[in-house]
Design an enzyme around this catalytic site. Structure first.
Site, PDB file in Angstrom:
ATOM      1  N   ASP A  33     -18.087 -63.503  62.081  1.00  0.00           N
ATOM      2  CA  ASP A  33     -17.428 -62.227  61.854  1.00  0.00           C
ATOM      3  C   ASP A  33     -18.103 -61.602  60.635  1.00  0.00           C
ATOM      4  OD1 ASP A  33     -15.444 -60.178  62.024  1.00  0.00           O
ATOM      5  OD2 ASP A  33     -14.368 -61.150  60.388  1.00  0.00           O
ATOM      6  N   ASP A  35     -16.722 -58.357  58.341  1.00  0.00           N
ATOM      7  CA  ASP A  35     -15.823 -57.947  57.264  1.00  0.00           C
ATOM      8  C   ASP A  35     -14.952 -59.114  56.819  1.00  0.00           C
ATOM      9  OD1 ASP A  35     -16.298 -54.956  57.148  1.00  0.00           O
ATOM     10  OD2 ASP A  35     -15.789 -55.203  59.262  1.00  0.00           O
ATOM     11  N   LYS A 270     -12.237 -59.561  69.973  1.00  0.00           N
ATOM     12  CA  LYS A 270     -11.629 -60.858  69.669  1.00  0.00           C
ATOM     13  C   LYS A 270     -10.114 -60.726  69.585  1.00  0.00           C
ATOM     14  CE  LYS A 270     -14.035 -60.718  65.949  1.00  0.00           C
ATOM     15  NZ  LYS A 270     -14.617 -60.962  64.607  1.00  0.00           N
ATOM     16  N   ASP A 295     -12.606 -65.146  59.287  1.00  0.00           N
ATOM     17  CA  ASP A 295     -11.568 -65.146  58.253  1.00  0.00           C
ATOM     18  C   ASP A 295     -10.183 -64.905  58.818  1.00  0.00           C
ATOM     19  OD1 ASP A 295     -12.314 -62.394  58.831  1.00  0.00           O
ATOM     20  OD2 ASP A 295     -11.094 -61.825  57.099  1.00  0.00           O
TER      21      ASP A 295
END
Length: 356
Positions: A33, A35, A270, A295
């Protein structure tokens, strides 16, 4: 030493240097991922560029999966290079990036194959529209849509574009009642698809904070594919000083259209499996030799678990170890799935395992 698994058995173990060496010996591909994992806003997570540079030097194949639909593949590739993460330039720029704008375009290309000059009504960004245009789907509706008239009769008589075969909902700062009304009218036409780029309920801020959208507390649907890729997490009470309040996430806009149209959207991002299938088709991935690093438990980690990947949670973004523990102790089978194999404070924690 074989890499010690965590999430499949309900545990989540710190990825020490020794465990990381064993894990990396068993994998070819790492999917990240962006960000909250690689960067916050325009600032790279300390040590993250060096970790990815070392992974590339070890011959590992890297991919980047983001639910953000506000940038094209090329724009994400440029940001990766600008912040020091490397990657191909020139004609091959963006080939490592799988964003929801690009994957939504692939989905519509499949679903609208054979339709003459198809159009999509886009509640989203110019980047999302550009990715659709690149696969032959004309995009209409991007930008502000002022209210036309002062009565429901006027709103319902506003002209519609012909040949609109899909309504696509991404992040749209110009989302309005007029746009919602038009979206519902298009969806009343036979065969018109409803597609959402993702169901994220909050957006990352450049200072590393996050804002929860009003739909954050709703239970999610299963992560099996475009027809059901969402997972929720409970709202927490706000404590301390109020955080800045940017717009809520794309999922809240998708919910609004679903509610008004009384239809379920096909979800691309996702944890829907469709976005992984996009990567797999272009990369030829072996899930058993692939790691998902993210995250968020309800998107990144759930995607990895659903698709049979090894999973690493990094604590530089949304989810915490407290969230992991809450999922482990939950009576909900769906929440128990949202437990990673390993966790790190930052992906910079991989560096010791990559330095001989």
């Amino acid at each position: 030493m074989a890499a010690e698994a965590g999430g499949r058995g309900g545990r989540c173990v710190r990825l020490s240097a020794e465990r990381a060496r064993a894990l990396l010996a068993d994998v070819d591909t790492l999917l990240f991922d962006c960000d909250g994992v690689l960067w916050r806003g325009e600032t790279a997570v300390p040590g993250a560029p060096e970790a990815l540079t070392a992974l590339r030097a070890r011959g590992k194949r890297l991919g980047f999966i983001t639910n953000n639909s506000s940038k094209t593949r090329a724009a994400y590739a440029e940001k990766l290079r600008r912040l020091g993460f490397g990657g191909p330039a020139g004609p091959g720029a963006g080939l490592e990036v799988f964003g929801t704008a690009y994957c939504t375009a692939l989905y519509l290309r499949q679903r609208l194959a054979g339709a003459p000059a198809p159009k999509a009504y886009v509640l989203g960004s110019p980047a999302l529209a550009a990715e659709l245009e690149a696969v032959g789907v004309a995009a209409v509706g991007v930008g502000p849509e002022p209210l036309q008239g002062d009565s429901p009769a006027a709103w319902l008589s506003a002209p519609l574009e012909p040949d609109v075969r899909a309504v696509v909902v991404g992040f749209d700062p110009h989302f309005s009642y007029m746009k919602l009304t038009k979206a519902v009218r298009y969806l009343q036409q036979p065969g018109c698809l409803l597609v959402g780029t993702n169901m994220d309920n909050r957006l990352p801020l450049e200072n590393g904070c996050f804002i929860a959208g009003p739909c954050a507390g709703r239970a999610g649907r299963a992560a099996g594919g475009p027809a059901g890729g969402r997972a929720g997490r409970p709202l927490r009470p706000l404590t301390g000083r109020p955080r800045p309040s940017p717009p809520a996430g794309t999922g809240c806009l998708v919910h609004a259209v679903e509610m008004a149209a009384q239809r379920r959207a096909d979800i691309i991002g996702k944890p829907s499996r469709f976005i992984f299938d996009c990567v797999s088709q272009e990369y030829g991935i072996d899930p058993e030799r692939t790691v998902m690093v993210g995250d968020r438990l309800d998107t990144d980690i759930l995607l990895g678990v659903t698709c049979g990947l090894k999973t690493i949670l990094t604590l530089t973004g949304v989810s915490s170890l407290g969230d992991v523990q809450s999922n482990q102790e939950s009576d909900s089978a769906s929440r128990k799935e949202m437990v990673p194999d390993f966790y790190v404070d930052s992906i910079a924690d991989l560096l010791p395992a990559l330095q001989d």
